[in-house]
Motif scaffolding. Structure first.
Motif, PDB file in Angstrom:
ATOM      1  N   GLU A 143       0.844  -1.186   0.000  1.00  0.00           N
ATOM      2  CA  GLU A 143       0.000   0.000   0.000  1.00  0.00           C
ATOM      3  C   GLU A 143       0.883   1.241   0.000  1.00  0.00           C
ATOM      4  O   GLU A 143       1.982   1.230   0.561  1.00  0.00           O
ATOM      5  CB  GLU A 143      -0.905   0.036   1.241  1.00  0.00           C
ATOM      6  N   ALA A 144       0.391   2.307  -0.621  1.00  0.00           N
ATOM      7  CA  ALA A 144       1.136   3.570  -0.598  1.00  0.00           C
ATOM      8  C   ALA A 144       1.203   4.104   0.830  1.00  0.00           C
ATOM      9  O   ALA A 144       0.272   3.931   1.616  1.00  0.00           O
ATOM     10  CB  ALA A 144       0.463   4.593  -1.514  1.00  0.00           C
ATOM     11  N   GLU A 145       2.338   4.757   1.165  1.00  0.00           N
ATOM     12  CA  GLU A 145       2.496   5.334   2.494  1.00  0.00           C
ATOM     13  C   GLU A 145       3.281   6.635   2.386  1.00  0.00           C
ATOM     14  O   GLU A 145       4.047   6.836   1.429  1.00  0.00           O
ATOM     15  CB  GLU A 145       3.203   4.359   3.432  1.00  0.00           C
ATOM     16  N   PRO A 146       3.103   7.554   3.353  1.00  0.00           N
ATOM     17  CA  PRO A 146       3.826   8.830   3.302  1.00  0.00           C
ATOM     18  C   PRO A 146       5.339   8.616   3.348  1.00  0.00           C
ATOM     19  O   PRO A 146       5.832   7.663   3.935  1.00  0.00           O
ATOM     20  CB  PRO A 146       3.340   9.567   4.554  1.00  0.00           C
ATOM     21  N   VAL A 165      19.634   7.027   8.374  1.00  0.00           N
ATOM     22  CA  VAL A 165      18.926   7.103   7.099  1.00  0.00           C
ATOM     23  C   VAL A 165      18.542   8.551   6.832  1.00  0.00           C
ATOM     24  O   VAL A 165      17.963   9.212   7.699  1.00  0.00           O
ATOM     25  CB  VAL A 165      17.667   6.206   7.117  1.00  0.00           C
ATOM     26  N   ARG A 166      18.888   9.042   5.634  1.00  0.00           N
ATOM     27  CA  ARG A 166      18.557  10.411   5.238  1.00  0.00           C
ATOM     28  C   ARG A 166      17.596  10.353   4.064  1.00  0.00           C
ATOM     29  O   ARG A 166      17.697   9.456   3.221  1.00  0.00           O
ATOM     30  CB  ARG A 166      19.818  11.170   4.832  1.00  0.00           C
ATOM     31  N   ALA A 167      16.668  11.290   4.006  1.00  0.00           N
ATOM     32  CA  ALA A 167      15.700  11.295   2.914  1.00  0.00           C
ATOM     33  C   ALA A 167      15.417  12.718   2.454  1.00  0.00           C
ATOM     34  O   ALA A 167      15.630  13.683   3.194  1.00  0.00           O
ATOM     35  CB  ALA A 167      14.404  10.615   3.352  1.00  0.00           C
ATOM     36  N   THR A 168      14.959  12.828   1.218  1.00  0.00           N
ATOM     37  CA  THR A 168      14.596  14.128   0.644  1.00  0.00           C
ATOM     38  C   THR A 168      13.111  14.177   0.377  1.00  0.00           C
ATOM     39  O   THR A 168      12.433  13.152   0.331  1.00  0.00           O
ATOM     40  CB  THR A 168      15.301  14.349  -0.705  1.00  0.00           C
ATOM     41  N   GLY A 169      12.635  15.379   0.153  1.00  0.00           N
ATOM     42  CA  GLY A 169      11.286  15.538  -0.360  1.00  0.00           C
ATOM     43  C   GLY A 169      10.233  15.804   0.699  1.00  0.00           C
ATOM     44  O   GLY A 169      10.500  15.832   1.903  1.00  0.00           O
ATOM     45  N   ASP A 170       9.025  15.981   0.232  1.00  0.00           N
ATOM     46  CA  ASP A 170       7.863  16.243   1.076  1.00  0.00           C
ATOM     47  C   ASP A 170       7.596  15.024   1.956  1.00  0.00           C
ATOM     48  O   ASP A 170       7.375  13.925   1.443  1.00  0.00           O
ATOM     49  CB  ASP A 170       6.657  16.522   0.174  1.00  0.00           C
ATOM     50  N   PRO A 171       7.599  15.178   3.278  1.00  0.00           N
ATOM     51  CA  PRO A 171       7.393  14.018   4.143  1.00  0.00           C
ATOM     52  C   PRO A 171       6.021  13.375   3.989  1.00  0.00           C
ATOM     53  O   PRO A 171       5.839  12.208   4.363  1.00  0.00           O
ATOM     54  CB  PRO A 171       7.573  14.592   5.555  1.00  0.00           C
ATOM     55  N   GLU A 172       5.069  14.078   3.399  1.00  0.00           N
ATOM     56  CA  GLU A 172       3.735  13.512   3.188  1.00  0.00           C
ATOM     57  C   GLU A 172       3.544  12.955   1.781  1.00  0.00           C
ATOM     58  O   GLU A 172       2.462  12.439   1.471  1.00  0.00           O
ATOM     59  CB  GLU A 172       2.658  14.574   3.472  1.00  0.00           C
ATOM     60  N   ARG A 173       4.563  13.051   0.950  1.00  0.00           N
ATOM     61  CA  ARG A 173       4.487  12.494  -0.401  1.00  0.00           C
ATOM     62  C   ARG A 173       4.237  10.992  -0.319  1.00  0.00           C
ATOM     63  O   ARG A 173       4.900  10.274   0.420  1.00  0.00           O
ATOM     64  CB  ARG A 173       5.804  12.767  -1.124  1.00  0.00           C
ATOM     65  N   LEU A 174       3.282  10.499  -1.098  1.00  0.00           N
ATOM     66  CA  LEU A 174       2.962   9.080  -1.057  1.00  0.00           C
ATOM     67  C   LEU A 174       3.980   8.264  -1.854  1.00  0.00           C
ATOM     68  O   LEU A 174       4.367   8.636  -2.965  1.00  0.00           O
ATOM     69  CB  LEU A 174       1.559   8.830  -1.596  1.00  0.00           C
ATOM     70  N   VAL A 175       4.391   7.155  -1.273  1.00  0.00           N
ATOM     71  CA  VAL A 175       5.379   6.264  -1.884  1.00  0.00           C
ATOM     72  C   VAL A 175       4.769   4.876  -2.032  1.00  0.00           C
ATOM     73  O   VAL A 175       4.272   4.305  -1.063  1.00  0.00           O
ATOM     74  CB  VAL A 175       6.652   6.180  -1.015  1.00  0.00           C
ATOM     75  N   LYS A 176       4.829   4.351  -3.233  1.00  0.00           N
ATOM     76  CA  LYS A 176       4.391   2.967  -3.470  1.00  0.00           C
ATOM     77  C   LYS A 176       5.372   2.223  -4.371  1.00  0.00           C
ATOM     78  O   LYS A 176       5.819   1.135  -4.064  1.00  0.00           O
ATOM     79  CB  LYS A 176       2.985   2.917  -4.081  1.00  0.00           C
ATOM     80  N   ARG A 177       5.712   2.833  -5.507  1.00  0.00           N
ATOM     81  CA  ARG A 177       6.647   2.211  -6.457  1.00  0.00           C
ATOM     82  C   ARG A 177       8.055   2.725  -6.154  1.00  0.00           C
ATOM     83  O   ARG A 177       8.276   3.942  -6.112  1.00  0.00           O
ATOM     84  CB  ARG A 177       6.233   2.550  -7.887  1.00  0.00           C
ATOM     85  N   VAL A 178       8.993   1.807  -5.922  1.00  0.00           N
ATOM     86  CA  VAL A 178      10.295   2.180  -5.388  1.00  0.00           C
ATOM     87  C   VAL A 178      11.418   1.512  -6.181  1.00  0.00           C
ATOM     88  O   VAL A 178      11.315   0.336  -6.544  1.00  0.00           O
ATOM     89  CB  VAL A 178      10.410   1.759  -3.905  1.00  0.00           C
ATOM     90  N   ALA A 179      12.499   2.246  -6.425  1.00  0.00           N
ATOM     91  CA  ALA A 179      13.733   1.674  -6.975  1.00  0.00           C
ATOM     92  C   ALA A 179      14.741   1.544  -5.846  1.00  0.00           C
ATOM     93  O   ALA A 179      14.785   2.382  -4.944  1.00  0.00           O
ATOM     94  CB  ALA A 179      14.296   2.565  -8.079  1.00  0.00           C
ATOM     95  N   VAL A 180      15.539   0.488  -5.903  1.00  0.00           N
ATOM     96  CA  VAL A 180      16.599   0.307  -4.908  1.00  0.00           C
ATOM     97  C   VAL A 180      17.876  -0.116  -5.612  1.00  0.00           C
ATOM     98  O   VAL A 180      17.842  -0.725  -6.692  1.00  0.00           O
ATOM     99  CB  VAL A 180      16.240  -0.757  -3.839  1.00  0.00           C
ATOM    100  N   CYS A 181      19.000   0.191  -4.991  1.00  0.00           N
ATOM    101  CA  CYS A 181      20.293  -0.291  -5.464  1.00  0.00           C
ATOM    102  C   CYS A 181      21.204  -0.451  -4.257  1.00  0.00           C
ATOM    103  O   CYS A 181      21.531   0.538  -3.594  1.00  0.00           O
ATOM    104  CB  CYS A 181      20.919   0.664  -6.480  1.00  0.00           C
ATOM    105  N   GLY A 182      21.581  -1.686  -3.951  1.00  0.00           N
ATOM    106  CA  GLY A 182      22.519  -1.911  -2.876  1.00  0.00           C
ATOM    107  C   GLY A 182      23.885  -1.358  -3.245  1.00  0.00           C
ATOM    108  O   GLY A 182      24.346  -1.509  -4.372  1.00  0.00           O
TER     109      GLY A 182
END
Length: 274
Positions: A143-146, A165-182
């Protein structure tokens, strides 16, 4: 089991031919004909993890990062890396490294990171020739989450580090589809921008590429410690060996924290303007 048997399983899971041309993967030291009853899996082949392998009685240390990535003319015992090789040989412990071949493999390093976060992987970020292989992964949350909740999800899924852990952007922006790279992943920021994802999780993001990505309106960024981003792979690789040998080889995951940053501090100085 023989060391050669264990290597065969590792190279079936992480084919050496898929490693980048500059990489150094495979058996660093050890006799393929020797018996193996214990294996230790780690991210970094350091003094700490070599000591741990000896302490737990492992005849094989499997590491993600290469020990001898750049060419050397010798490995004298008074050199830090040479000292590790000498200790490994004297203790009867082999060293095997799976690096970019483990990055690009199906069920590789980025798959392990994605699964740790709770993503359902849908494919690679940068596809290779074989289906499902390539660098980075794209996945989806149930499910999408902030963004603030997602960033905490990432922090909860990975071992704690000084960096956190550091993050950018609007803290309320919804996230569902994600890219990752180890591992270090800012070279894929262009691919991430084209991938139609809401966020990108990786390590070692540099100031200017990250700033330019944000200014261009790209997906949110979540930056974690390099070691932490690759640590989930250790359990994944260990489980591959456990399943292959059905208890005939004891396979452990290193408990040593080899992130190089060990001291944190918070500045009290005022600086910058909104």
């Amino acid at each position: 089991m023989k060391l050669a048997d264990v290597i065969a399983v590792l190279e079936s899971a992480y084919p050496p031919k898929t490693a980048e041309s500059w990489d150094a993967v495979g058996l660093v030291c050890g006799d393929p004909a020797e018996d193996v009853t214990g294996v230790l899996v780690c991210v970094d082949p350091t003094q700490s993890t070599v000591d741990e392998a000896v302490e737990v009685g492992a005849q094989l240390l499997v590491a993600h990062h290469p020990l001898l990535l750049r060419g050397v003319n010798g490995i004298p015992a008074d050199d830090p890396k040479g000292a590790l090789v000498h200790k490994l040989i004297r203790s009867g412990t082999a060293l095997y490294c799976a690096h970019t071949n483990a990055d690009s493999a199906l069920n590789g390093v980025s798959d392990a990171l994605a699964h740790a976060i709770g993503l359902e992987v849908t494919g690679p970020l940068e596809p290779a020739d074989d289906p499902g292989t390539g660098l980075g992964r794209i996945g989806e949350l149930p499910e999408a989450e902030p963004m603030r909740v997602f960033a905490q999800r990432v922090a909860d899924a990975l071992p704690a580090t000084v960096q956190g852990v550091r993050a950018t952007g609007d803290p309320e922006r919804l996230v569902k589809r994600v890219a990752v790279c180890g591992g270090a992943g800012d070279s894929f920021l262009g691919a991430v921008a084209r991938a139609g994802v809401d966020a990108y999780v990786t390590a070692d993001l540099r100031h200017h590429p990250a700033s330019e990505h944000v200014e261009a309106g790209g997906p949110a960024l979540v930056d974690v410690a390099h070691w932490a981003s690759e640590w989930p792979w250790c359990e994944q690789a260990a489980e591959i060996l456990r399943q292959a040998f059905g208890g005939r080889v004891e396979v452990l995951v290193s408990t040593r924290r080899t992130d190089p940053w060990t001291v944190g501090a918070t500045s009290s100085a005022a600086g910058g303007h909104a």
